[in-house]
Design a protein around this motif. Structure first.
Motif, mmCIF file in Angstrom:
data_model
loop_
_atom_site.group_PDB
_atom_site.id
_atom_site.type_symbol
_atom_site.label_atom_id
_atom_site.label_comp_id
_atom_site.label_asym_id
_atom_site.label_seq_id
_atom_site.Cartn_x
_atom_site.Cartn_y
_atom_site.Cartn_z
ATOM 1 N N GLY A 97 0.806 -1.210 0.000
ATOM 2 C CA GLY A 97 0.000 0.000 0.000
ATOM 3 C C GLY A 97 0.840 1.261 0.000
ATOM 4 N N TYR A 98 1.912 1.262 0.799
ATOM 5 C CA TYR A 98 2.803 2.420 0.870
ATOM 6 C C TYR A 98 3.431 2.728 -0.486
ATOM 7 N N LEU A 99 3.865 1.684 -1.183
ATOM 8 C CA LEU A 99 4.586 1.883 -2.437
ATOM 9 C C LEU A 99 3.673 1.894 -3.663
ATOM 10 N N GLY A 100 2.379 1.685 -3.458
ATOM 11 C CA GLY A 100 1.429 1.826 -4.556
ATOM 12 C C GLY A 100 1.289 0.590 -5.429
ATOM 13 N N PHE A 101 1.386 -0.601 -4.843
ATOM 14 C CA PHE A 101 1.249 -1.850 -5.593
ATOM 15 C C PHE A 101 0.091 -2.669 -5.034
ATOM 16 N N GLU A 102 -0.326 -3.661 -5.809
ATOM 17 C CA GLU A 102 -1.432 -4.508 -5.388
ATOM 18 C C GLU A 102 -1.055 -5.443 -4.238
ATOM 19 N N ASP A 103 0.170 -5.952 -4.272
ATOM 20 C CA ASP A 103 0.519 -6.985 -3.292
ATOM 21 C C ASP A 103 2.036 -7.017 -3.109
ATOM 22 N N ALA A 104 2.464 -7.784 -2.120
ATOM 23 C CA ALA A 104 3.891 -7.917 -1.833
ATOM 24 C C ALA A 104 4.175 -9.296 -1.256
ATOM 25 N N ILE A 105 5.423 -9.734 -1.383
ATOM 26 C CA ILE A 105 5.901 -10.985 -0.812
ATOM 27 C C ILE A 105 7.158 -10.675 -0.011
ATOM 28 N N LEU A 106 7.279 -11.285 1.171
ATOM 29 C CA LEU A 106 8.399 -11.022 2.073
ATOM 30 C C LEU A 106 9.491 -12.081 1.929
ATOM 31 N N PHE A 107 10.730 -11.646 2.154
ATOM 32 C CA PHE A 107 11.883 -12.537 2.134
ATOM 33 C C PHE A 107 12.750 -12.262 3.356
ATOM 34 N N ASP A 233 7.006 -2.217 -13.037
ATOM 35 C CA ASP A 233 6.260 -3.459 -12.865
ATOM 36 C C ASP A 233 6.610 -4.217 -11.582
ATOM 37 N N PHE A 234 7.870 -4.160 -11.199
ATOM 38 C CA PHE A 234 8.327 -4.854 -9.993
ATOM 39 C C PHE A 234 9.251 -3.925 -9.212
ATOM 40 N N VAL A 235 9.056 -3.874 -7.902
ATOM 41 C CA VAL A 235 9.999 -3.180 -7.030
ATOM 42 C C VAL A 235 10.463 -4.163 -5.967
ATOM 43 N N THR A 236 11.781 -4.284 -5.826
ATOM 44 C CA THR A 236 12.339 -5.028 -4.707
ATOM 45 C C THR A 236 12.940 -4.029 -3.729
ATOM 46 N N GLY A 237 12.967 -4.414 -2.475
ATOM 47 C CA GLY A 237 13.489 -3.481 -1.480
ATOM 48 C C GLY A 237 13.777 -4.170 -0.165
ATOM 49 N N THR A 238 14.061 -3.346 0.835
ATOM 50 C CA THR A 238 14.504 -3.874 2.127
ATOM 51 C C THR A 238 13.886 -3.102 3.282
ATOM 52 N N PHE A 239 13.793 -3.772 4.415
ATOM 53 C CA PHE A 239 13.454 -3.112 5.677
ATOM 54 C C PHE A 239 14.733 -2.820 6.471
ATOM 55 N N GLY A 240 15.881 -3.096 5.866
ATOM 56 C CA GLY A 240 17.152 -2.992 6.569
ATOM 57 C C GLY A 240 17.879 -1.678 6.389
ATOM 58 N N LYS A 241 17.255 -0.710 5.752
ATOM 59 C CA LYS A 241 17.900 0.592 5.571
ATOM 60 C C LYS A 241 16.992 1.687 6.125
ATOM 61 N N ALA A 242 16.309 2.435 5.279
ATOM 62 C CA ALA A 242 15.502 3.552 5.773
ATOM 63 C C ALA A 242 14.322 3.087 6.634
ATOM 64 N N GLY A 249 13.576 -8.517 3.153
ATOM 65 C CA GLY A 249 13.322 -7.891 1.861
ATOM 66 C C GLY A 249 11.908 -8.153 1.391
ATOM 67 N N PHE A 250 11.581 -7.565 0.245
ATOM 68 C CA PHE A 250 10.239 -7.721 -0.305
ATOM 69 C C PHE A 250 10.264 -7.511 -1.818
ATOM 70 N N ILE A 251 9.252 -8.043 -2.469
ATOM 71 C CA ILE A 251 8.953 -7.725 -3.861
ATOM 72 C C ILE A 251 7.533 -7.219 -3.906
ATOM 73 N N CYS A 252 7.325 -6.072 -4.530
ATOM 74 C CA CYS A 252 5.986 -5.541 -4.770
ATOM 75 C C CYS A 252 5.645 -5.713 -6.246
ATOM 76 N N ALA A 253 4.435 -6.174 -6.515
ATOM 77 C CA ALA A 253 4.006 -6.405 -7.894
ATOM 78 C C ALA A 253 2.489 -6.565 -7.907
ATOM 79 N N THR A 254 1.945 -7.091 -9.006
ATOM 80 C CA THR A 254 0.523 -7.389 -9.053
ATOM 81 C C THR A 254 0.228 -8.606 -8.178
ATOM 82 N N THR A 255 -1.022 -8.778 -7.839
ATOM 83 C CA THR A 255 -1.419 -9.903 -6.995
ATOM 84 C C THR A 255 -1.071 -11.232 -7.647
ATOM 85 N N GLU A 256 -1.330 -11.364 -8.963
ATOM 86 C CA GLU A 256 -1.047 -12.625 -9.645
ATOM 87 C C GLU A 256 0.439 -12.944 -9.656
ATOM 88 N N VAL A 257 1.279 -11.943 -9.865
ATOM 89 C CA VAL A 257 2.724 -12.173 -9.842
ATOM 90 C C VAL A 257 3.161 -12.633 -8.459
#
Length: 396
Positions: A97-107, A233-242, A249-257
């Motif tokens: 929601g923060y980054l403006g995507f449908e869904d996310a997956i955590l790593f 289409d895809f954003v990867t990122g981290t909770f380990g910096k800002a 980490g995470f990937i934000c994308a569409t729900t189906e992806v």
């Protein structure tokens, strides 16, 4: 083990040390922040990725403690077996929601996010066009994938177009352009407006690693693509910096992806779920980052970077140009970079010398990183120390 093996390892370590490439680990005896305790004394910290200053924030720490008290230290399992907690779903919804995507997956780590993105989504019929300065995790993720690989010089749009044209001409089914949103060693921000134009022209997807952008670049800190006002289409990122400075980490994308990644991404399927403490801290950091306080922190961060850059330029240092809070001080020689960092610590400023293989040979540097938690007094003190060390070591 055979003695010859240990002899070879020792010889390689000696070679690294003789070249001035040994990377020392200095033990910190305090929370992350603009001032930290090292070797029994307080020093200024100018090398952390603590962009918004939330790494040692009491609210973020308390949120992590509260999550641990409720959910325990961990799940003792991977997500699809019995490792998905309500707080994992909450964090996925919050970052998407923060980054403006449908869904996310955590790593478990951002390295795993990049390692898990490409292989499930792209095969032999597809093509990946990657920036030459991309983070090692993107490079490794691409290597795990069977798609055809193309490489373009950092931010060279002419070469990018040539590679896209080549991939299309070779009959690629899907093409994905992979790039860092901000390149961590140089502080360069990717030319996403131009990349967007080329992606549309050649019907390509865009993947952005925003580890060094999420939380502080663009409107509300949504990242490099928001900074340029484009969609990706895809954003990867981290909770380990800002976003709190922990890990994960995470990937934000569409729900189906995201659903397909949850079925096929190996780092997700075969790694324990993210610890509840990290989830709780990250949720609190997102809350702060996307609000008015986040706006104030981003404003301070920008001001701090401008003050440091201006003062260091006036002092005569060679800085890479840019607008990012990563500000590399170029020294060239690896041993000089290590000696410079050691002298800075003696002068009360914690910085690190970067050299090969982290950066190209001959491009050794001190990579400084500004934080919203720094005050102008901190910055002025750091510049004074840099100037002293620079004169002593013949840099300026």
């Amino acid at each position: 083990m055979p003695a010859q093996f240990h002899t070879r390892v020792r010889a390689e370590l000696d070679s690294i040390d003789q070249q001035g490439l040994t990377k020392p680990e200095r033990v910190i005896a305090s929370r992350q922040g603009p001032v930290i305790t090292v070797a029994g004394r307080e020093v200024l910290n100018f090398c952390a990725n603590n962009y918004l200053g939330l790494g040692g924030d009491e609210r973020v720490a308390r949120a992590g403690i509260a999550a641990t008290e409720r959910w325990g230290s961990g799940t003792a399992s991977v997500r699809f077996i019995c490792g998905t907690l309500e707080i994992h779903k909450e964090l996925e919804a919050a970052i998407a929601g923060y980054l403006g995507f449908e869904d996310a997956i955590l790593f478990a780590a951002a390295f795993d996010a990049n390692g898990g993105l490409f292989e499930p989504l792209f095969g032999e019929e597809d093509a990946i066009v990657s920036d030459s300065l991309n983070h090692a995790s993107i490079i490794d993720g691409v290597r795990l994938c069977k798609a055809k690989r193309y490489r373009f010089a950092n931010s060279d749009m002419d070469e990018l177009e040539a590679k896209l044209k080549e991939a299309r001409g070779a009959g690629a089914r899907d093409i994905i352009i992979a790039t860092d949103g901000a390149f961590s060693m140089d502080g360069y921000i990717a030319r996403l407006q131009d990349i967007r134009v080329l992606a549309d022209r050649y019907d390509a997807l865009i993947m952005v690693d925003d580890c060094h952008a999420t939380g502080f670049l663009g409107e509300k800190g949504r990242g490099s693509y928001a900074h340029h006002g484009v969609k990706v289409d895809f954003v990867t990122g981290t909770f380990g910096k800002a976003l709190g400075g922990a890990m994960g980490g995470f990937i934000c994308a569409t729900t189906e992806v995201v659903q397909l990644l949850k079925q096929r991404a190996r780092p997700y399927l075969f790694s324990n779920a993210l610890a509840p403490a990290v989830c709780g801290s990250s949720l609190e950091a997102i809350r702060i980052a996307q609000g008015e306080e986040g706006d104030a922190l981003r404003k301070q961060l920008t001001a701090n970077a401008a003050r440091f850059r201006g003062a260091m330029t006036e002092a005569g240092f060679d800085l890479l140009p840019g607008e990012h809070p990563i500000i590399p001080v170029m020294l060239g020689d690896a041993k000089l970079a290590q000696d410079f960092a050691a002298r800075m610590l003696e002068l009360g400023v914690y910085v690190i010398g970067f050299s090969f293989p982290v950066v190209p040979r001959g491009a050794a540097r001190i990579r400084t990183q500004m934080s919203a938690a720094h005050t102008f007094e901190h910055i002025d003190q750091a510049v004074e120390a840099f100037t002293t060390a620079g004169r002593e070591l013949g840099v300026i």
